[in-house]
Motif scaffolding. Structure first.
Motif, mmCIF file in Angstrom:
data_model
loop_
_atom_site.group_PDB
_atom_site.id
_atom_site.type_symbol
_atom_site.label_atom_id
_atom_site.label_comp_id
_atom_site.label_asym_id
_atom_site.label_seq_id
_atom_site.Cartn_x
_atom_site.Cartn_y
_atom_site.Cartn_z
ATOM 1 N N VAL A 86 0.823 -1.212 0.000
ATOM 2 C CA VAL A 86 0.000 0.000 0.000
ATOM 3 C C VAL A 86 0.856 1.260 0.000
ATOM 4 C CG1 VAL A 86 -0.243 0.048 2.529
ATOM 5 C CG2 VAL A 86 -1.983 1.136 1.086
ATOM 6 N N SER A 87 2.003 1.210 0.660
ATOM 7 C CA SER A 87 2.873 2.397 0.678
ATOM 8 C C SER A 87 3.404 2.700 -0.719
ATOM 9 C CB SER A 87 4.034 2.192 1.651
ATOM 10 O OG SER A 87 4.918 1.188 1.195
ATOM 11 N N GLU A 88 3.721 1.655 -1.497
ATOM 12 C CA GLU A 88 4.220 1.857 -2.854
ATOM 13 C C GLU A 88 3.116 2.388 -3.763
ATOM 14 O OE1 GLU A 88 5.899 -1.815 -4.092
ATOM 15 O OE2 GLU A 88 7.569 -1.733 -2.665
ATOM 16 N N GLU A 89 1.875 1.896 -3.547
ATOM 17 C CA GLU A 89 0.751 2.386 -4.340
ATOM 18 C C GLU A 89 0.539 3.884 -4.103
ATOM 19 O OE1 GLU A 89 -2.611 0.057 -3.267
ATOM 20 O OE2 GLU A 89 -2.123 -1.570 -4.634
ATOM 21 N N ILE A 90 0.573 4.268 -2.825
ATOM 22 C CA ILE A 90 0.356 5.675 -2.478
ATOM 23 C C ILE A 90 1.460 6.553 -3.047
ATOM 24 C CG2 ILE A 90 0.345 7.294 -0.531
ATOM 25 C CD1 ILE A 90 -1.143 5.098 1.069
ATOM 26 N N HIS A 97 2.716 8.352 2.361
ATOM 27 C CA HIS A 97 2.169 7.263 3.163
ATOM 28 C C HIS A 97 2.610 7.383 4.613
ATOM 29 C CE1 HIS A 97 2.686 3.229 5.086
ATOM 30 N NE2 HIS A 97 1.424 3.133 4.717
ATOM 31 N N THR A 98 1.656 7.260 5.525
ATOM 32 C CA THR A 98 1.952 7.111 6.951
ATOM 33 C C THR A 98 1.066 6.006 7.487
ATOM 34 O OG1 THR A 98 0.330 8.839 7.487
ATOM 35 C CG2 THR A 98 2.641 9.516 7.331
ATOM 36 N N SER A 99 1.403 5.515 8.674
ATOM 37 C CA SER A 99 0.594 4.437 9.250
ATOM 38 C C SER A 99 0.513 4.594 10.760
ATOM 39 C CB SER A 99 1.181 3.067 8.900
ATOM 40 O OG SER A 99 2.504 2.950 9.392
ATOM 41 N N GLN A 100 -0.550 4.047 11.317
ATOM 42 C CA GLN A 100 -0.762 4.041 12.761
ATOM 43 C C GLN A 100 -0.959 2.594 13.215
ATOM 44 O OE1 GLN A 100 -4.128 6.551 13.642
ATOM 45 N NE2 GLN A 100 -3.280 8.308 12.547
ATOM 46 N N ILE A 101 -0.206 2.179 14.227
ATOM 47 C CA ILE A 101 -0.356 0.824 14.762
ATOM 48 C C ILE A 101 -1.478 0.843 15.794
ATOM 49 C CG2 ILE A 101 0.753 -1.069 15.994
ATOM 50 C CD1 ILE A 101 3.425 -0.025 14.898
ATOM 51 N N ILE A 102 -2.532 0.137 15.513
ATOM 52 C CA ILE A 102 -3.669 0.060 16.433
ATOM 53 C C ILE A 102 -3.456 -1.089 17.422
ATOM 54 C CG2 ILE A 102 -6.176 -0.088 16.619
ATOM 55 C CD1 ILE A 102 -5.090 2.292 14.944
ATOM 56 N N THR A 103 -3.046 -2.244 16.901
ATOM 57 C CA THR A 103 -2.803 -3.431 17.736
ATOM 58 C C THR A 103 -1.626 -4.205 17.166
ATOM 59 O OG1 THR A 103 -5.181 -3.622 18.163
ATOM 60 C CG2 THR A 103 -3.822 -5.528 18.725
ATOM 61 N N LEU A 104 -0.764 -4.714 18.050
ATOM 62 C CA LEU A 104 0.343 -5.585 17.654
ATOM 63 C C LEU A 104 0.604 -6.507 18.835
ATOM 64 C CD1 LEU A 104 2.509 -6.290 15.528
ATOM 65 C CD2 LEU A 104 4.009 -4.617 16.634
ATOM 66 N N CYS A 105 0.237 -7.785 18.711
ATOM 67 C CA CYS A 105 0.297 -8.667 19.882
ATOM 68 C C CYS A 105 0.288 -10.133 19.471
ATOM 69 C CB CYS A 105 -0.896 -8.396 20.805
ATOM 70 S SG CYS A 105 -2.489 -8.847 20.076
ATOM 71 N N HIS A 131 -3.592 2.644 7.468
ATOM 72 C CA HIS A 131 -2.729 3.296 6.476
ATOM 73 C C HIS A 131 -3.405 4.572 5.983
ATOM 74 C CE1 HIS A 131 0.095 -0.083 6.159
ATOM 75 N NE2 HIS A 131 -0.972 -0.843 6.323
ATOM 76 N N LEU A 132 -2.609 5.632 5.847
ATOM 77 C CA LEU A 132 -3.130 6.932 5.436
ATOM 78 C C LEU A 132 -2.372 7.466 4.230
ATOM 79 C CD1 LEU A 132 -2.709 6.923 8.857
ATOM 80 C CD2 LEU A 132 -4.370 8.777 8.554
ATOM 81 N N ASP A 157 9.023 -2.291 13.694
ATOM 82 C CA ASP A 157 8.379 -0.984 13.766
ATOM 83 C C ASP A 157 7.624 -0.773 12.460
ATOM 84 O OD1 ASP A 157 7.536 1.600 13.942
ATOM 85 O OD2 ASP A 157 9.520 2.478 14.305
ATOM 86 N N PHE A 158 6.326 -1.061 12.488
ATOM 87 C CA PHE A 158 5.553 -1.001 11.255
ATOM 88 C C PHE A 158 5.089 0.413 10.906
ATOM 89 C CE2 PHE A 158 4.854 -5.638 12.220
ATOM 90 C CZ PHE A 158 5.630 -6.086 11.154
ATOM 91 N N THR A 159 5.634 1.412 11.594
ATOM 92 C CA THR A 159 5.476 2.782 11.109
ATOM 93 C C THR A 159 6.629 3.146 10.179
ATOM 94 O OG1 THR A 159 6.677 3.775 12.975
ATOM 95 C CG2 THR A 159 4.287 3.467 13.230
ATOM 96 N N GLN A 160 7.691 2.339 10.196
ATOM 97 C CA GLN A 160 8.857 2.595 9.358
ATOM 98 C C GLN A 160 8.938 1.644 8.168
ATOM 99 O OE1 GLN A 160 10.813 5.318 9.963
ATOM 100 N NE2 GLN A 160 9.238 5.686 11.519
ATOM 101 N N THR A 161 8.389 0.469 8.309
ATOM 102 C CA THR A 161 8.289 -0.483 7.213
ATOM 103 C C THR A 161 6.879 -1.039 7.239
ATOM 104 O OG1 THR A 161 9.312 -2.416 6.156
ATOM 105 C CG2 THR A 161 9.029 -2.503 8.548
#
Length: 256
Positions: A86-90, A97-105, A131-132, A157-161
């Motif tokens: 999605v980041s490449e599409e944007i 492209h930016t992203s917010q981690i809602i849950t990671l567990c 994804h934004l 860190d899924f805000t960086q990758t």
């Protein structure tokens, strides 16, 4: 062993689906009223209403206010050859492209969420990421990962990758199953995507395996007016409707 009877609403739902499959009720057919169906099936209005609501949620029926409930029509199944990061599409469209981690567990074993990726005796990781594009939410991504094939998933860190980039690098996949349908968003998705309950969304469900081992199960939810799915290829006699390959097909390239 005594078999538990099928609930009444489920019986009504199955009967309606059968009529649609037989094309007794074709696309755009107006479904009889709740009152008429309750008389026909000898059940309560509430039972009929639940059956109709489930069929609406699954995209089989659509309710138009002031007009009634109608059959959407038969669904065409076709192959989806790949989903880009999605980041490449944007970025290809000139956006940021930016992203917010809602849950990671890691999910507790035997919970309903963990059962969505059946890993016998193993751990399932779960992530929910928003994804934004230029600050506007464009995709809500839910992923379930077999921890045995991606043990470092929770350390990323899924805000960086992106999860796509990580899984493409770390996992091997031999079979991919994609389905696409239109749905109405639930309350949590409405809040995160900044849309209301009437906003149509595109849902892509994706499951991957390596041989017979489940690798991932993913759900990608897009607001319908912010995303489109397109494909281009040469037309042949065989490509008007392409059915998904069997589980015994030749291994595909690595995908996440």
């Amino acid at each position: 062993m005594t078999r538990t009877p099928e609930p009444l609403y489920s019986q009504v739902k199955t009967a309606i689906e059968d009529r649609i499959d037989r094309q007794d009720w074709r696309a755009d057919f107006k479904v009889p009223s709740e009152e008429a169906l309750s008389v026909e099936f000898n059940v309560s209005h509430l039972t009929v209403r639940r059956a109709l609501r489930e069929l609406q949620a699954e995209g089989v029926l659509v309710r138009i206010r002031g007009r009634g409930t109608f059959v959407v029509g038969p669904k065409m199944q076709c192959a989806v050859f790949g989903l880009e990061d999605v980041s490449e599409e944007i970025e290809a469209n000139g956006g940021v492209h930016t992203s917010q981690i809602i849950t990671l567990c890691a999910l507790e074993p035997e919970t309903q969420l963990a059962k969505l990726l059946p890993v016998a005796g193993g751990t399932v990781f779960y992530s929910r990421i928003l994804h934004l594009e230029d600050g506007t939410p464009i995709q809500l991504e839910d992923r379930f990962i077999n921890a045995a094939v991606a043990p470092g998933y929770l350390d990323q860190d899924f805000t960086q990758t992106t999860t796509h980039a990580y899984l493409l690098r770390e996992t091997k996949v031999s079979f991919v199953d994609n389905t696409i349908r239109a749905i109405r968003p639930d309350a949590e998705a409405q809040r995160l995507l900044q849309i209301d309950a009437t906003h149509p969304c595109l849902l892509i469900n994706r499951q991957t395996w390596h041989n017979d081992i489940p690798v991932t199960r993913s759900r990608f939810l897009y607001p319908g007016d912010r995303y489109r799915l397109s494909s281009a290829h040469e037309a042949t006699a065989n490509t008007s409707m392409i059915m998904p390959p069997s589980r015994n097909s030749t291994p595909s390239r690595r995908q996440s």
